[in-house]
Write a protein that holds these residues in place. Sequence first.
Motif, short mmCIF file in Angstrom:
data_model
loop_
_atom_site.label_atom_id
_atom_site.label_comp_id
_atom_site.label_asym_id
_atom_site.label_seq_id
_atom_site.Cartn_x
_atom_site.Cartn_y
_atom_site.Cartn_z
N LEU A 85 0.83 -1.20 0.00
CA LEU A 85 0.00 0.00 0.00
C LEU A 85 0.87 1.25 0.00
O LEU A 85 0.59 2.23 -0.70
N GLY A 86 1.93 1.22 0.80
CA GLY A 86 2.83 2.37 0.84
C GLY A 86 3.49 2.61 -0.50
O GLY A 86 3.64 3.76 -0.94
N MET A 87 3.90 1.53 -1.18
CA MET A 87 4.50 1.66 -2.50
C MET A 87 3.52 2.29 -3.48
O MET A 87 3.91 3.13 -4.31
N CYS A 88 2.26 1.90 -3.38
CA CYS A 88 1.23 2.46 -4.26
C CYS A 88 1.10 3.97 -4.06
O CYS A 88 1.12 4.74 -5.03
N ILE A 89 0.98 4.38 -2.81
CA ILE A 89 0.81 5.81 -2.51
C ILE A 89 2.04 6.60 -2.94
O ILE A 89 1.94 7.69 -3.51
N GLU A 90 3.22 6.07 -2.65
CA GLU A 90 4.46 6.78 -3.02
C GLU A 90 4.56 6.91 -4.54
O GLU A 90 4.98 7.96 -5.05
N SER A 91 4.20 5.87 -5.27
CA SER A 91 4.31 5.92 -6.73
C SER A 91 3.34 6.94 -7.33
O SER A 91 3.68 7.65 -8.28
N ILE A 92 2.15 7.04 -6.75
CA ILE A 92 1.19 8.04 -7.23
C ILE A 92 1.69 9.45 -6.96
O ILE A 92 1.61 10.34 -7.82
#
Length: 474
Positions: A120-127
Amino acid sequence: MSGARRTTGLLDENAPAPAAAGGAQLSRTLLSRHMTMISIGGAVGAGLFVGSGVSIQQAGPGVLVAYALTAAVVVVVMRMLAEMSVTRPDTGAFAVYGRLAFGRWAGFASGWIYWVGWPLGMCIESIAAGQIVHGWLPSLPVWLVAVLMLAVVTAVNLGSVRAYGEMEFWVVWVKVAVIALFIGVGLVAVAGLLPGTPAPGTENLLGRGGFLPTGLGGVVVATSGAMFSFSGTEIVTIAAGEAEDAAAAIRKSTRTILWRVTVFYLGSLSVVVLLLPWDSAAVGDSPFAATLDHLGMPGASTVLNVVLFAAMLSTMNSQVYASSRMLFALARDRDAPSLFARISRRGAPHAAILFTSALAALCLVLQVTHPTEAFGRLVDVTGDTVYVTWIGIAAAHLVLGRQDRADGRRPADGTAVWLFPGLTWAVLLALLGLYAVMIVLADSRVDALLALALTAAVSLAGWWLQRRRQEPSA
């Protein structure tokens, strides 16, 4: 506990776990300089540059109390991890320590709770990184940049652990240099020595509702954001299993963590709350950018966005690394499918890396196509599980620390927790008390209860698995 292996092939709690499926080994190629920068990179990420703005608006200038309190807890928790890691260096880190202290169910629960937040953190950071690049190149859609970011950090981690260490080494240098420059210029402005910027005095610190404008409750709520910001400091103990000299690297990281969190977090946030009103909307959106705009520095926003992009790249890099190693450790200990314990010829757990990145990509697709409040809620809940992780570390240290001392095994120089077991008990009770207050406060109650429910569900699953396999508890 029984010392015999069962015919089912399950691990005995006392016996050393196999390195991986097929006997392959994780490579031990991380150098001391890599470990130092990994520990710094874990403590300094996008949470400081952007996320701290939310904490400032929750607590006002009292955010300094929230971060100081959290920093004190971090220092002691890292000392606990250092003591246990030097004695038992392992890629599974605190999941292994929970298993040894309380049984298979605790290792299962702590490992999966820790792992679940990273995709989830990777998703938010990538966005967030995609939004920055979209601002520079409007023709590139946010989702495309986000996918490319995921692909880059996945490729780096698939290459070798040495590639991960090198990437962290250089990217973290950029973050450290910019933060040091920000604090230096900010202190000059606070002293009234920066042309065109009058000295603020204590107006912003004390004159807008006082130092604690939202009361002690606001400080407690802000500690949740501080906990999330500091999460990642523990990655250095996960990396210990792949370091050339794990003991030396962990001791060095433990010795320097106090000044790192003090300078990077308290130093930079002090500059923000002294120079700007805490209730400014711009501070909530991006405290560093708002401060630089206030100082009238030309081109500062562009420089900050470059640093933010680097910070997010570094954070994602560490997220892939930490999550894949935890998944590898769970599989090695028979608490996850054995597929994830497979090691590539380069010494990387390729299946665990690809699965974690694939889940992050799925979260990215869902967030881009169906943005919902539920997704944001899930992210907040996983942030609160940092509390659970640290509570588990303190509890495991109480048990293992006593066992080691009773067996005559003294902690290595530079790693022993001070005043054991008193200080460990104090941190454990403080974490439990803060979490209880979060449940009481309306602003944080829902997320805290959901995180507690997630913890209970995973713990019950681990207990059921332990009972089903008839493996004795620790």
